[in-house]
Write a protein that holds these residues in place. Structure first.
Motif, PDB file in Angstrom:
ATOM      1  N   TYR A 261      11.453 -20.575  -4.972  1.00 44.66           N
ATOM      2  CA  TYR A 261      12.681 -19.835  -4.689  1.00 44.66           C
ATOM      3  C   TYR A 261      12.275 -18.547  -3.975  1.00 44.66           C
ATOM      4  CZ  TYR A 261      17.617 -18.729  -5.828  1.00 44.66           C
ATOM      5  OH  TYR A 261      18.962 -18.478  -5.778  1.00 44.66           O
ATOM      6  N   PRO A 262      12.343 -18.505  -2.644  1.00 43.31           N
ATOM      7  CA  PRO A 262      11.926 -17.304  -1.913  1.00 43.31           C
ATOM      8  C   PRO A 262      12.652 -16.058  -2.419  1.00 43.31           C
ATOM      9  CG  PRO A 262      12.280 -19.122  -0.395  1.00 43.31           C
ATOM     10  CD  PRO A 262      12.781 -19.582  -1.733  1.00 43.31           C
ATOM     11  N   GLU A 263      11.915 -14.969  -2.535  1.00 44.03           N
ATOM     12  CA  GLU A 263      12.490 -13.761  -3.132  1.00 44.03           C
ATOM     13  C   GLU A 263      13.667 -13.236  -2.329  1.00 44.03           C
ATOM     14  OE1 GLU A 263      11.008  -9.244  -4.222  1.00 44.03           O
ATOM     15  OE2 GLU A 263       9.691 -10.933  -4.696  1.00 44.03           O
ATOM     16  N   ASP A 264      13.589 -13.304  -0.990  1.00 42.98           N
ATOM     17  CA  ASP A 264      14.698 -12.786  -0.202  1.00 42.98           C
ATOM     18  C   ASP A 264      15.968 -13.617  -0.414  1.00 42.98           C
ATOM     19  OD1 ASP A 264      13.573 -14.986   1.079  1.00 42.98           O
ATOM     20  OD2 ASP A 264      13.993 -14.239   3.094  1.00 42.98           O
ATOM     21  N   GLU A 265      15.808 -14.935  -0.587  1.00 46.06           N
ATOM     22  CA  GLU A 265      16.965 -15.780  -0.861  1.00 46.06           C
ATOM     23  C   GLU A 265      17.536 -15.487  -2.244  1.00 46.06           C
ATOM     24  OE1 GLU A 265      16.279 -19.919  -0.217  1.00 46.06           O
ATOM     25  OE2 GLU A 265      15.337 -19.624   1.746  1.00 46.06           O
ATOM     26  N   PHE A 266      16.646 -15.275  -3.205  1.00 49.61           N
ATOM     27  CA  PHE A 266      17.120 -14.952  -4.548  1.00 49.61           C
ATOM     28  C   PHE A 266      17.882 -13.634  -4.559  1.00 49.61           C
ATOM     29  CE2 PHE A 266      16.738 -12.884  -8.662  1.00 49.61           C
ATOM     30  CZ  PHE A 266      17.213 -13.876  -9.512  1.00 49.61           C
ATOM     31  N   ARG A 267      17.359 -12.632  -3.864  1.00 54.32           N
ATOM     32  CA  ARG A 267      18.047 -11.339  -3.821  1.00 54.32           C
ATOM     33  C   ARG A 267      19.446 -11.496  -3.238  1.00 54.32           C
ATOM     34  NH1 ARG A 267      15.024  -6.665  -4.598  1.00 54.32           N
ATOM     35  NH2 ARG A 267      16.715  -5.531  -3.587  1.00 54.32           N
ATOM     36  N   GLN A 268      19.552 -12.322  -2.214  1.00 57.28           N
ATOM     37  CA  GLN A 268      20.855 -12.536  -1.594  1.00 57.28           C
ATOM     38  C   GLN A 268      21.776 -13.302  -2.532  1.00 57.28           C
ATOM     39  OE1 GLN A 268      20.660 -14.361   2.262  1.00 57.28           O
ATOM     40  NE2 GLN A 268      22.873 -14.644   2.429  1.00 57.28           N
ATOM     41  N   ASP A 269      21.257 -14.357  -3.161  1.00 54.42           N
ATOM     42  CA  ASP A 269      22.075 -15.154  -4.076  1.00 54.42           C
ATOM     43  C   ASP A 269      22.537 -14.324  -5.270  1.00 54.42           C
ATOM     44  OD1 ASP A 269      21.772 -17.385  -2.477  1.00 54.42           O
ATOM     45  OD2 ASP A 269      20.132 -18.217  -3.656  1.00 54.42           O
ATOM     46  N   ALA A 270      21.637 -13.488  -5.790  1.00 56.19           N
ATOM     47  CA  ALA A 270      21.953 -12.684  -6.969  1.00 56.19           C
ATOM     48  C   ALA A 270      22.697 -11.393  -6.613  1.00 56.19           C
ATOM     49  CB  ALA A 270      20.665 -12.335  -7.723  1.00 56.19           C
ATOM     50  N   LYS A 271      22.851 -11.145  -5.323  1.00 57.39           N
ATOM     51  CA  LYS A 271      23.552  -9.948  -4.853  1.00 57.39           C
ATOM     52  C   LYS A 271      22.927  -8.673  -5.410  1.00 57.39           C
ATOM     53  CE  LYS A 271      27.947 -12.261  -3.924  1.00 57.39           C
ATOM     54  NZ  LYS A 271      27.343 -13.607  -3.910  1.00 57.39           N
ATOM     55  N   VAL A 272      21.585  -8.611  -5.321  1.00 54.72           N
ATOM     56  CA  VAL A 272      20.851  -7.428  -5.778  1.00 54.72           C
ATOM     57  C   VAL A 272      21.068  -6.304  -4.779  1.00 54.72           C
ATOM     58  CG1 VAL A 272      18.586  -6.517  -6.409  1.00 54.72           C
ATOM     59  CG2 VAL A 272      19.150  -8.922  -6.889  1.00 54.72           C
ATOM     60  N   LEU A 273      21.396  -5.128  -5.266  1.00 55.28           N
ATOM     61  CA  LEU A 273      21.665  -3.991  -4.388  1.00 55.28           C
ATOM     62  C   LEU A 273      20.400  -3.557  -3.660  1.00 55.28           C
ATOM     63  CD1 LEU A 273      23.933  -1.845  -6.761  1.00 55.28           C
ATOM     64  CD2 LEU A 273      24.640  -3.459  -4.980  1.00 55.28           C
ATOM     65  N   ASP A 274      20.571  -3.074  -2.431  1.00 55.37           N
ATOM     66  CA  ASP A 274      19.441  -2.595  -1.638  1.00 55.37           C
ATOM     67  C   ASP A 274      18.682  -1.524  -2.413  1.00 55.37           C
ATOM     68  OD1 ASP A 274      20.160  -4.270   0.403  1.00 55.37           O
ATOM     69  OD2 ASP A 274      21.172  -2.723   1.591  1.00 55.37           O
ATOM     70  N   GLY A 275      17.360  -1.649  -2.409  1.00 58.65           N
ATOM     71  CA  GLY A 275      16.522  -0.656  -3.058  1.00 58.65           C
ATOM     72  C   GLY A 275      16.275  -0.910  -4.534  1.00 58.65           C
ATOM     73  N   VAL A 276      17.013  -1.846  -5.128  1.00 50.78           N
ATOM     74  CA  VAL A 276      16.822  -2.162  -6.542  1.00 50.78           C
ATOM     75  C   VAL A 276      15.780  -3.269  -6.647  1.00 50.78           C
ATOM     76  CG1 VAL A 276      17.905  -2.998  -8.662  1.00 50.78           C
ATOM     77  CG2 VAL A 276      19.179  -1.504  -7.104  1.00 50.78           C
ATOM     78  N   GLU A 277      14.804  -3.090  -7.540  1.00 54.56           N
ATOM     79  CA  GLU A 277      13.716  -4.049  -7.681  1.00 54.56           C
ATOM     80  C   GLU A 277      14.126  -5.228  -8.558  1.00 54.56           C
ATOM     81  OE1 GLU A 277      10.498  -1.910  -9.394  1.00 54.56           O
ATOM     82  OE2 GLU A 277      10.313  -0.488  -7.731  1.00 54.56           O
ATOM     83  N   LEU A 278      13.525  -6.391  -8.299  1.00 57.19           N
ATOM     84  CA  LEU A 278      13.616  -7.488  -9.247  1.00 57.19           C
ATOM     85  C   LEU A 278      12.752  -7.165 -10.454  1.00 57.19           C
ATOM     86  CD1 LEU A 278      13.399 -10.677  -6.975  1.00 57.19           C
ATOM     87  CD2 LEU A 278      15.399  -9.293  -7.592  1.00 57.19           C
ATOM     88  N   ILE A 279      13.053  -7.779 -11.585  1.00 58.55           N
ATOM     89  CA  ILE A 279      12.280  -7.512 -12.787  1.00 58.55           C
ATOM     90  C   ILE A 279      11.296  -8.646 -13.036  1.00 58.55           C
ATOM     91  CG2 ILE A 279      14.102  -6.119 -13.806  1.00 58.55           C
ATOM     92  CD1 ILE A 279      14.795  -8.515 -15.603  1.00 58.55           C
ATOM     93  N   GLY A 280      10.257  -8.343 -13.796  1.00 63.62           N
ATOM     94  CA  GLY A 280       9.271  -9.342 -14.159  1.00 63.62           C
ATOM     95  C   GLY A 280       8.154  -9.467 -13.145  1.00 63.62           C
ATOM     96  N   THR A 281       7.252 -10.416 -13.424  1.00 59.06           N
ATOM     97  CA  THR A 281       6.107 -10.679 -12.552  1.00 59.06           C
ATOM     98  C   THR A 281       6.038 -12.161 -12.253  1.00 59.06           C
ATOM     99  OG1 THR A 281       4.634 -10.969 -14.460  1.00 59.06           O
ATOM    100  CG2 THR A 281       4.810  -8.740 -13.526  1.00 59.06           C
ATOM    101  N   GLY A 282       5.145 -12.534 -11.316  1.00 60.80           N
ATOM    102  CA  GLY A 282       5.031 -13.919 -10.898  1.00 60.80           C
ATOM    103  C   GLY A 282       6.079 -14.255  -9.862  1.00 60.80           C
ATOM    104  N   THR A 283       6.155 -15.537  -9.483  1.00 57.35           N
ATOM    105  CA  THR A 283       7.152 -15.937  -8.506  1.00 57.35           C
ATOM    106  C   THR A 283       8.537 -15.917  -9.145  1.00 57.35           C
ATOM    107  OG1 THR A 283       7.085 -18.303  -9.041  1.00 57.35           O
ATOM    108  CG2 THR A 283       5.419 -17.481  -7.479  1.00 57.35           C
ATOM    109  N   VAL A 284       9.546 -15.936  -8.305  1.00 58.77           N
ATOM    110  CA  VAL A 284      10.915 -16.004  -8.838  1.00 58.77           C
ATOM    111  C   VAL A 284      11.080 -17.274  -9.659  1.00 58.77           C
ATOM    112  CG1 VAL A 284      13.340 -16.278  -8.211  1.00 58.77           C
ATOM    113  CG2 VAL A 284      11.932 -14.575  -7.034  1.00 58.77           C
ATOM    114  N   ALA A 285      10.544 -18.390  -9.178  1.00 60.93           N
ATOM    115  CA  ALA A 285      10.654 -19.647  -9.914  1.00 60.93           C
ATOM    116  C   ALA A 285       9.976 -19.552 -11.279  1.00 60.93           C
ATOM    117  CB  ALA A 285      10.054 -20.786  -9.094  1.00 60.93           C
TER     118      ALA A 285
END
Length: 454
Positions: A261-285
């Motif tokens: 699950y590419p991170e940029d696609e996940f950010r778009q799908d999850a509607k993560v706000l610009d500048g806000v980091e994803l949480i956790g480590t490892g791949t999105v999958a």
């Protein structure tokens, strides 16, 4: 391109499917009488029962399950010696959340930008329509080549286990050679996908008590133990600084080696706000399919409007813990409870109530049924090959069925692709996906019948 009579028939049935989904979405069938009246779920259950009867199903019944909900069952016998396929969906839905955030009323199916919006449109009332469309198309072209059982659950979203307990008490009822769970979704619109794994879950309601009653924060604040502050500290102990889930004794480092699950696609799908980091480590999958994830899904605290300067005597929260395949949900519950006990600050009095639990699931994607589905997906999605992905959510019934019927082949498909925004406001379904997956299911039933004859 060679004409596909099944696909043409399903295309012609789509206006009827939209009208039926409109009727079904109108039921505010949240399986929690504290949110909506029980009559809404009863109305939806009766609608489903009527739909099955109109398709010629026998033994149609409203099953009163141990958690107080109703599941709907029906049997459509096939040719002598044909295999039996169980089709699953659920008619209960998530609450609409903030209704003012919906662009259109949540319980009125509304078309906008090529999608149909409404609570349950994808999860999972649309799944029931997918089954009906596939069966109707086969009836129009020579008949249904398998015996079909349908079970439509009434409390899947609550995780209270009503249908699982009923199935365990009546093990012959849902016996089948193959099971199609219509409650997951494609990885992306237009990319046919079966779900290979599901995370399990446990749900806990936690309360902290520190005082006999609220106190004036000026007179007592600074020494009196604040239950809300204690709860905040306790909940914070469930996450590392990077946001990873940290439950003492629960492994959180597994990896996912399948579809990524590419991170940029996940950010778009999850509607993560610009500048806000994803949480956790490892791949999105890794994070959403192979590792545990804790979420605080509710907390009782004074609202900002009308708040008084008080030290809180009590605080309550509801915690969801998703657990990956390979982890027993009951063991995870024990670890989570022990973690809460050991991390409760200031000697606050802790009470923990378990309100839901479901085991994780891993499908055998090498089984003959998956070969039949892959062939069907190629027909429904020309030029695409079927993919296998994980799913972070839970469908507790899967493990119950796998335990009761170890020889049954269980497949998971559905309409909850990322754009559907299930469990969020403005849930929607793609009518094109509904149409194509119905075509795929119809061809699967044909392919599967032939595979059992060979």
């Amino acid at each position: 391109m060679t004409p596909n009579p099944i696909a043409e028939t399903i295309a012609s049935l789509m206006p009827r499917a939209r009208a039926e989904l409109t009727e079904l979405v109108a039921f505010q069938s949240v399986a929690d009488p504290a949110v909506f009246p029980r009559s809404e779920c009863e109305g939806a259950a009766n609608w489903v029962a009527g739909a099955l009867r109109s398709e010629g199903f026998q033994d149609v019944a409203l099953l009163d399950t141990p958690d107080g909900s109703q599941s709907v069952y029906g049997l459509l016998p096939g040719p002598a010696g044909a295999p039996t396929v169980l089709l699953y969906a659920h008619y209960d839905v998530q609450p609409p959340l903030d209704e003012s955030a919906w662009l259109t009323p949540p319980f009125e199916l509304t078309e906008r930008d090529g999608r149909w919006y409404g609570r349950g449109a994808a999860d999972c009332k649309g799944g029931l329509l997918m089954h009906l469309l596939a069966l109707r198309a086969l009836k129009a072209h020579g008949g249904i080549p398998v015996s079909v059982k349908v079970i439509v659950e009434g409390s899947e979203e609550q995780g209270t286990g009503g249908l699982e307990r009923y199935a365990e008490a009546h093990p012959e009822l849902l016996a089948a050679d193959a099971v199609v769970i219509g409650d997951t979704g494609n990885f992306r619109v237009g990319l046919p996908t079966v779900t290979a794994t599901l995370r399990g879950m446990t749900m806990l309601r936690v309360q902290l008590d520190t005082l006999k009653g609220n106190l004036h924060s000026g007179q007592f604040g600074g020494a009196a133990p604040d239950a809300l502050a204690a709860m905040i500290r306790l909940l914070d102990s469930l996450r590392a600084a990077d946001g990873s889930t940290t439950v003492d004794g629960l492994a959180a480092d597994a990896g996912w080696d399948g579809l990524q699950y590419p991170e940029d696609e996940f950010r778009q799908d999850a509607k993560v706000l610009d500048g806000v980091e994803l949480i956790g480590t490892g791949t999105v999958a890794d994070r959403i399919w192979a590792r545990p994830a804790v979420t605080v899904i509710g907390i009782d605290c004074p609202p900002v409007v009308g708040a008084t300067p008080s030290v809180q005597a009590s605080a309550r929260a509801q915690i969801s813990l998703r657990v990956p395949p390979g982890v027993d949900a009951a063991d995870a519950t024990k670890l989570l409870t022990a973690h809460l006990e050991s991390h409760t600050p200031w000697g606050a009095r802790l009470s923990v109530e378990q309100i839901g639990q479901g085991q994780p699931f891993r499908a055998d994607t090498s089984s003959p049924a998956y070969t039949s589905m892959a062939e069907a997906m190629r027909i429904a999605y020309p030029g695409e090959e079927m993919q296998s992905s994980g799913m972070g959510g839970s469908i507790p019934l899967c493990n119950t069925l796998a335990s009761l019927y170890p020889e049954a082949e269980i497949l998971l498909i559905g309409l909850s692709e990322p754009e559907a925004q299930i469990h969020a406001v403005n849930e929607s379904v793609s009518p094109e996906e509904l149409e194509r997956l119905s075509v795929a299911e119809a061809h699967f039933l044909v392919n599967y019948a032939h595979s059992k004859q060979d």
